[in-house]
Design an enzyme around this catalytic site. Structure first.
Site, short mmCIF file in Angstrom:
data_model
loop_
_atom_site.label_atom_id
_atom_site.label_comp_id
_atom_site.label_asym_id
_atom_site.label_seq_id
_atom_site.Cartn_x
_atom_site.Cartn_y
_atom_site.Cartn_z
N PRO A 1 0.85 -1.16 -0.09
CA PRO A 1 0.00 0.05 -0.12
C PRO A 1 0.83 1.27 0.03
CG PRO A 1 -0.65 -1.71 1.67
CD PRO A 1 0.42 -2.23 1.26
N GLU A 2 0.42 2.20 -0.81
CA GLU A 2 1.23 3.49 -0.79
C GLU A 2 0.35 4.67 -0.47
OE1 GLU A 2 3.34 3.71 -4.77
OE2 GLU A 2 3.36 1.64 -4.87
N LYS B 1 3.25 6.50 4.34
CA LYS B 1 2.34 5.14 4.33
C LYS B 1 2.12 4.59 5.53
CE LYS B 1 5.61 3.65 0.56
NZ LYS B 1 6.40 2.55 -0.11
N ARG C 1 2.71 -9.89 8.04
CA ARG C 1 3.95 -10.67 8.44
C ARG C 1 5.28 -9.85 8.07
NH1 ARG C 1 0.72 -13.13 4.85
NH2 ARG C 1 1.61 -12.17 2.99
N ARG D 1 20.36 16.33 -6.03
CA ARG D 1 20.28 14.87 -6.01
C ARG D 1 20.82 14.21 -7.32
NH1 ARG D 1 17.75 13.56 -0.89
NH2 ARG D 1 16.80 15.68 -0.32
N ARG E 1 13.90 -3.52 -7.96
CA ARG E 1 12.46 -3.29 -8.01
C ARG E 1 11.94 -3.41 -9.38
NH1 ARG E 1 9.98 -0.41 -3.68
NH2 ARG E 1 11.25 -0.32 -2.03
#
Length: 269
Positions: free
Chosen positions: A2-3, A58, A110, A150, A259
């Site tokens: 979930p985001e 989140k 979990r 960045r 990812r």
């Protein structure tokens, strides 16, 4: 996992269902899902009224009448359900909060957790999180300033919760697609016009996903027709091999920083 849109959807629904109501019982089926001795956790939470439910990135924060805060992070595979015993999902329940005959079931914890903190400690737990991308005060200039020094791939940076809070694997791909920027582009190679578009795309995608209940398919309660509505609206995420809605090209999947990443190699430059 979930985001931001999924957790904000949960926040809104939880406030409708349990805000102002008292926790009548607590059931812990997996001790690792909580951070205290189960007996102490149960005694601290039982008979406490849930004043409100807030969100940070989140995480969800259940503010209790005694000043304590239940901090929830669902992590990978976690979800929630609100209902009675006879309509609960046939899944393993790690924690259950009861409100009379209705219950909030925490499923798939979990890796996730439901921890109890005081106000000061919960602030420390969340102190490293970056700004909230949907807050009105998070302006384009703020975003450009964050990006100014960045380095690295834009996908990786969007996933960094210390950079911006709440964006994960799904929406980083959707945001980059909407902006027409390839997910593996280096930040230093993205010009200011594209950075401006990335900011606008971030706002648009997250708001659109929230409007449609996020991409997680499991309903929050019986008759819930909102939650998961964005799952069929994703334009690249989990659509490997399908045609791009924008250019007709084929969506591909690659691994970036371990990812799964989905994009259109034709129209994302």
């Amino acid at each position: 996992m979930p985001e931001l849109p999924e957790m904000e959807n949960y926040r809104r629904l939880l406030n409708q269902k349990i805000a102002g109501k008292t926790i009548s019982q607590v059931q812990i089926n997996r001790e690792k899902s909580v951070n205290l001795n189960p007996t102490l956790f149960i005694n601290s939470v039982t008979n406490q009224k849930v004043m409100t439910v807030n969100r940070r990135g989140k995480h969800l924060l259940f503010h209790l009448e005694n000043g304590q805060v239940l901090l929830l992070h669902l992590m990978l595979g976690g979800w929630m359900y609100f209902g009675k015993e006879d309509d609960k999902p046939e899944r393993t329940i790690q924690v259950r909060l009861s409100f009379g005959k209705h219950h909030v079931y925490f499923i798939g914890l979990r890796l996730g957790y439901l921890h109890l903190y005081n106000e000061q400690d919960v602030k420390k737990e969340l102190s490293s999180l970056g700004p909230e991308p949907l807050e009105p005060q998070f302006t384009l200039q703020d975003f450009l300033k964050l990006l100014s020094d960045r380095r690295g791939k834009i996908k990786t940076k969007l996933l960094d919760q210390e950079f911006i809070a709440g964006i994960g694997n799904c929406y980083s791909d959707e945001i980059c697609y909407h902006a027409g920027i390839k997910t593996k582009r280096s930040i230093e190679d993205i010009g200011e016009p594209e950075r401006n578009q990335l900011y606008q795309s971030m706002k648009h995608v997250l708001l659109d996903a929230l409007k449609h209940g996020g991409y997680m398919e499991n309903p929050f309660f019986q008759g819930d027709n909102l939650t998961g509505g964005y799952n069929n609206l994703c334009l690249v995420y989990d659509r490997e091999g399908e045609n791009c809605n924008r250019c007709g090209g084929t969506i591909i999947k690659e691994m970036i920083s371990s990812r799964k990443t989905y994009f259109c190699p034709n129209c994302q430059k």
